[in-house]
Design a protein around this motif. Structure first.
Motif, short mmCIF file in Angstrom:
data_model
loop_
_atom_site.label_atom_id
_atom_site.label_comp_id
_atom_site.label_asym_id
_atom_site.label_seq_id
_atom_site.Cartn_x
_atom_site.Cartn_y
_atom_site.Cartn_z
N VAL A 61 1.30 -1.32 -0.36
CA VAL A 61 0.43 -0.23 -0.45
C VAL A 61 0.70 1.37 0.51
CG1 VAL A 61 -1.82 -1.05 1.24
CG2 VAL A 61 -0.30 -0.01 2.76
N ARG A 72 -4.92 7.30 8.53
CA ARG A 72 -6.16 6.68 8.90
C ARG A 72 -6.90 5.52 7.25
NH1 ARG A 72 -8.51 7.71 12.73
NH2 ARG A 72 -7.26 10.04 13.59
N ALA A 73 -6.84 6.56 6.26
CA ALA A 73 -7.21 5.81 5.05
C ALA A 73 -6.72 4.56 4.89
CB ALA A 73 -7.28 6.98 4.44
N VAL A 74 -5.04 4.09 4.83
CA VAL A 74 -4.57 2.39 4.81
C VAL A 74 -5.24 2.12 6.06
CG1 VAL A 74 -3.17 1.68 4.29
CG2 VAL A 74 -3.23 3.84 3.48
N ASP A 76 -7.88 1.99 7.78
CA ASP A 76 -9.50 1.64 7.77
C ASP A 76 -9.91 0.85 6.71
OD1 ASP A 76 -9.99 3.02 10.00
OD2 ASP A 76 -10.78 5.02 8.48
N ALA A 77 -9.20 0.81 5.26
CA ALA A 77 -8.94 0.34 4.43
C ALA A 77 -8.15 -1.50 4.46
CB ALA A 77 -8.49 0.63 3.05
N VAL A 78 -7.68 -1.65 5.29
CA VAL A 78 -6.82 -3.29 6.05
C VAL A 78 -8.45 -3.40 6.41
CG1 VAL A 78 -5.37 -3.97 7.16
CG2 VAL A 78 -5.12 -2.23 5.37
N ALA A 80 -11.12 -2.89 6.96
CA ALA A 80 -12.54 -3.27 5.65
C ALA A 80 -12.28 -4.54 4.82
CB ALA A 80 -12.70 -2.10 4.92
N GLU A 81 -11.26 -4.24 3.75
CA GLU A 81 -10.91 -5.43 3.96
C GLU A 81 -10.09 -6.83 4.30
OE1 GLU A 81 -7.29 -7.34 0.48
OE2 GLU A 81 -7.34 -4.94 1.32
N HIS A 82 -10.10 -6.95 5.66
CA HIS A 82 -10.25 -8.90 6.27
C HIS A 82 -10.59 -8.25 7.44
CE1 HIS A 82 -6.58 -9.02 4.09
NE2 HIS A 82 -5.67 -7.47 3.99
N HIS A 129 -9.57 1.29 16.14
CA HIS A 129 -10.03 -0.16 15.90
C HIS A 129 -9.48 -0.73 17.26
CE1 HIS A 129 -11.21 0.49 12.09
NE2 HIS A 129 -10.05 1.10 11.74
#
Length: 245
Positions: A61, A72-74, A76-78, A80-82, A129
């Protein structure tokens, strides 16, 4: 892999070289899924290729730790994906050493932005998180510079003292389910010294780095902290060459 851990989702910052890359390879070899972040995407893609070729699981990433919203976006994306993020290895750092009377203010600001604010941005990104799940592990890559201040290291050591203090503060504030570790490497083979532009500091670093240990030695310390059972929190590990005094 240690039976206590299971497969974890790990984000490693500053993963394009040195300790970050070695840590990603070590944790992937231990059976974890590693998300590698840095600014040099081509280096990350090469790292993912090495991990995959060795049978590990990794993804790259784009991540600049000085960008709070981007960090924060990275994260949050992790999640969301995992479905979760288990470990953040906050490894990104820079070390343009110089004496204070050299007046390299822009380099001082760069160190504070990456080494201190970059860590805080990571904490701000993962803590919601971790708190929501009641579990998570922050591993900060500080330095032996958090314990000593050689000439030319005033600002760098200052940022690493700060990293140590921030991490310890997080440990004290966090509930039992959140683990916090500070790794303090001594002289280690990496590209950190490449950022030194001051000629006196660069010359001094050549002799200082004569007995450097490999980045894999530091990665092993991270692996040790991560693999401990949930009730064990490895708070601080200092790893340096046997010849370093």
């Amino acid at each position: 892999m240690n039976g206590h851990t299971g497969r974890k989702i790990v984000l490693v910052t500053g993963a394009s070289s040195g300790i970050g890359a070695a840590t990603a390879e070590r944790l992937a070899a231990d059976g974890h899924h590693v998300v590698v972040g840095a600014r040099r995407r081509e280096r990350l893609d090469e790292l993912v290729g090495r991990v995959s070729a060795a049978g590990g699981s990794a993804q790259a990433v784009d991540l600049d730790v000085t960008d709070s919203s981007g960090h924060r976006a990275v994260v949050d994306a992790v999640v969301a994906e995992h479905g979760r993020l288990d470990v953040l290895v906050a490894n990104a750092g820079v070390m343009p050493l110089s004496r204070l009377d050299a007046g390299r203010v822009e380099e001082w600001r760069w160190m504070v932005d990456v080494n201190v604010l970059g860590l805080l941005h990571g904490i701000a990104a993962v803590l919601p998180h971790f708190t929501c799940r009641g579990a998570g592990h922050l591993v900060t890559m500080a330095s032996i510079g958090a314990h000593e201040v050689p000439a030319t290291s005033a600002v760098y050591s200052g940022t690493k003292f700060a990293a140590w203090a921030i991490t310890e503060g997080l440990r004290v504030e966090s509930p039992a389910g959140i683990r916090v570790t500070t790794i303090c490497p001594g002289v280690t083979t990496s590209e950190l010294a490449d950022s030194i532009t001051d000629p006196l500091a660069r010359e001094a670093m050549v002799a200082y780095r004569a007995n450097a240990i490999p980045a894999s030695s530091i990665a092993a310390a991270v692996g040790f902290a991560v693999e401990q059972p949930a009730e064990v929190d490895v708070n601080e590990v200092i790893v340096r060459p046997a010849a370093q005094r």
